[in-house]
Design a protein around this motif. Structure first.
Motif, PDB file in Angstrom:
ATOM      1  N   HIS A  33      66.935  70.227 -73.576  1.00 54.62           N
ATOM      2  CA  HIS A  33      67.421  69.118 -72.758  1.00 54.62           C
ATOM      3  C   HIS A  33      68.659  69.555 -71.981  1.00 54.62           C
ATOM      4  O   HIS A  33      69.676  69.915 -72.577  1.00 54.62           O
ATOM      5  CB  HIS A  33      67.754  67.905 -73.628  1.00 54.62           C
ATOM      6  CG  HIS A  33      66.542  67.233 -74.193  1.00 54.62           C
ATOM      7  ND1 HIS A  33      65.767  66.356 -73.469  1.00 54.62           N
ATOM      8  CD2 HIS A  33      65.966  67.314 -75.429  1.00 54.62           C
ATOM      9  CE1 HIS A  33      64.774  65.911 -74.226  1.00 54.62           C
ATOM     10  NE2 HIS A  33      64.864  66.491 -75.402  1.00 54.62           N
ATOM     11  N   SER A  35      71.929  68.726 -69.705  1.00 54.80           N
ATOM     12  CA  SER A  35      72.855  67.601 -69.823  1.00 54.80           C
ATOM     13  C   SER A  35      74.028  67.785 -68.870  1.00 54.80           C
ATOM     14  O   SER A  35      74.352  68.902 -68.450  1.00 54.80           O
ATOM     15  CB  SER A  35      73.359  67.452 -71.268  1.00 54.80           C
ATOM     16  OG  SER A  35      74.036  68.621 -71.677  1.00 54.80           O
ATOM     17  N   SER A 111      63.368  68.482 -67.870  1.00 53.05           N
ATOM     18  CA  SER A 111      63.789  69.381 -68.941  1.00 53.05           C
ATOM     19  C   SER A 111      62.596  70.216 -69.375  1.00 53.05           C
ATOM     20  O   SER A 111      61.449  69.909 -69.045  1.00 53.05           O
ATOM     21  CB  SER A 111      64.348  68.586 -70.129  1.00 53.05           C
ATOM     22  OG  SER A 111      63.368  67.699 -70.635  1.00 53.05           O
ATOM     23  N   HIS A 115      60.646  65.943 -71.185  1.00 45.14           N
ATOM     24  CA  HIS A 115      61.330  64.660 -71.167  1.00 45.14           C
ATOM     25  C   HIS A 115      62.385  64.650 -70.053  1.00 45.14           C
ATOM     26  O   HIS A 115      63.247  65.518 -70.020  1.00 45.14           O
ATOM     27  CB  HIS A 115      62.010  64.386 -72.512  1.00 45.14           C
ATOM     28  CG  HIS A 115      61.046  64.200 -73.638  1.00 45.14           C
ATOM     29  ND1 HIS A 115      60.549  65.268 -74.357  1.00 45.14           N
ATOM     30  CD2 HIS A 115      60.476  63.091 -74.163  1.00 45.14           C
ATOM     31  CE1 HIS A 115      59.722  64.820 -75.301  1.00 45.14           C
ATOM     32  NE2 HIS A 115      59.655  63.495 -75.193  1.00 45.14           N
ATOM     33  N   VAL A 117      65.684  63.902 -67.932  1.00 46.91           N
ATOM     34  CA  VAL A 117      67.080  63.621 -68.257  1.00 46.91           C
ATOM     35  C   VAL A 117      67.646  62.782 -67.125  1.00 46.91           C
ATOM     36  O   VAL A 117      67.576  63.160 -65.954  1.00 46.91           O
ATOM     37  CB  VAL A 117      67.893  64.925 -68.411  1.00 46.91           C
ATOM     38  CG1 VAL A 117      69.353  64.615 -68.683  1.00 46.91           C
ATOM     39  CG2 VAL A 117      67.307  65.777 -69.524  1.00 46.91           C
TER      40      VAL A 117
END
Length: 202
Positions: A33, A35, A111, A115, A117
Motif C-alpha cells: 500500500h 501512502s 497499489s 486496493h 489508496v
C-alpha cells in the motif's frame, strides 16, 4: 552429544530461512500500500499567501496514468490551474486561488495489491483574491439617462406663451373718441337750449 550439536548446527540455517520468510510475508502487505508522507501546504495549515502549486509526497513511485488529483475550494469550485506534474513519488498541481476559505486536495492512486489508496489534504486560505470590478458598460452611468430638471427643460415664460393683446390700446383710443363725441353732443344740446330760450323771450 556430538551428534546432537551437529544436528542443531544444520538446523540453524533452516530456522533463519523460516524466520525471514515469515518476516517478509508479514511485511509485504505494508509495502504493498502506497501512502502519503507529506504535502505543501501541510494538512490543516492556515496560510495568508496562496502557493503557486500544491505538492503531495508519497512513500513509493506514482503511476501518472492511474493517479488522480483534484483541488476544490469554497462552494466546491475547482482550484486546479492545470494538469498534475509527476516526479517519482511526488506530484504537484498548479493552484488557482479563489475566495478565502477551506481548500481540499483529494488523491486516488493504485497499489500493488489491487486496493486503491485514497485520501485528502485540507488547508485554509485566509486571504482570497480581489473581486473583479464591474466593467463601465455593465452599469449605465447617470449621464446616460439624464433626469429632466428645471434648468435643463425650463418652462416657457408667460410672455412667450401668452402674448399681451394689443386690443387694450384700441379700446383706450375708442374710449377717448366716445368721450369726445359725448362732450360735443352735450355742448350742442346746451347751445340749442340756450338759443331756444333766447328766442322765446319777449
Amino acid at each position: 552429544m556430538g551428534g546432537r550439536v551437529a544436528r542443531l548446527v544444520r538446523a540453524v540455517p533452516v530456522l533463519v530461512g523460516v524466520v525471514l520468510a515469515v518476516a517478509l510475508s508479514s511485511a509485504s502487505p505494508a509495502y504493498a500500500h502506497n501512502s502519503l508522507t507529506g504535502s505543501n501546504p501541510a494538512n490543516g495549515a492556515r496560510i495568508a499567501t496562496a502557493p503557486t502549486t500544491v505538492e503531495l509526497r508519497f512513500l513509493a513511485k506514482l503511476d501518472p496514468a492511474r493517479t488522480k488529483i483534484t483541488v476544490t475550494g469554497p462552494d466546491n469550485i475547482p482550484a486546479a490551474g492545470g494538469a498534475p506534474a509527476f516526479s517519482g513519488s511526488r506530484v504537484s498541481v498548479p493552484f488557482t486561488p479563489g475566495a478565502a476559505g477551506l481548500y481540499i486536495v483529494e488523491y486516488r492512486l493504485p497499489s500493488s495489491d489491487g486496493h486503491p489508496v485514497k485520501g485528502e489534504v485540507r488547508f485554509t486560505l485566509t486571504t482570497g483574491t480581489a473581486a473583479v470590478p464591474p466593467s463601465p458598460s455593465a452599469t449605465p452611468s447617470a449621464s446616460a439617462t439624464p433626469t429632466p430638471t428645471e434648468s435643463s427643460s425650463p418652462a416657457p415664460a408667460a410672455s412667450s406663451a401668452d402674448p399681451v393683446p394689443t386690443a387694450g390700446t384700441d379700446d383706450a383710443g375708442r374710449g377717448w373718441l366716445w368721450a369726445a363725441g359725448g362732450l360735443a353732443l352735450l355742448a350742442a344740446l346746451v347751445t340749442g337750449l340756450f338759443l331756444r330760450r333766447r328766442s322765446t323771450r319777449p
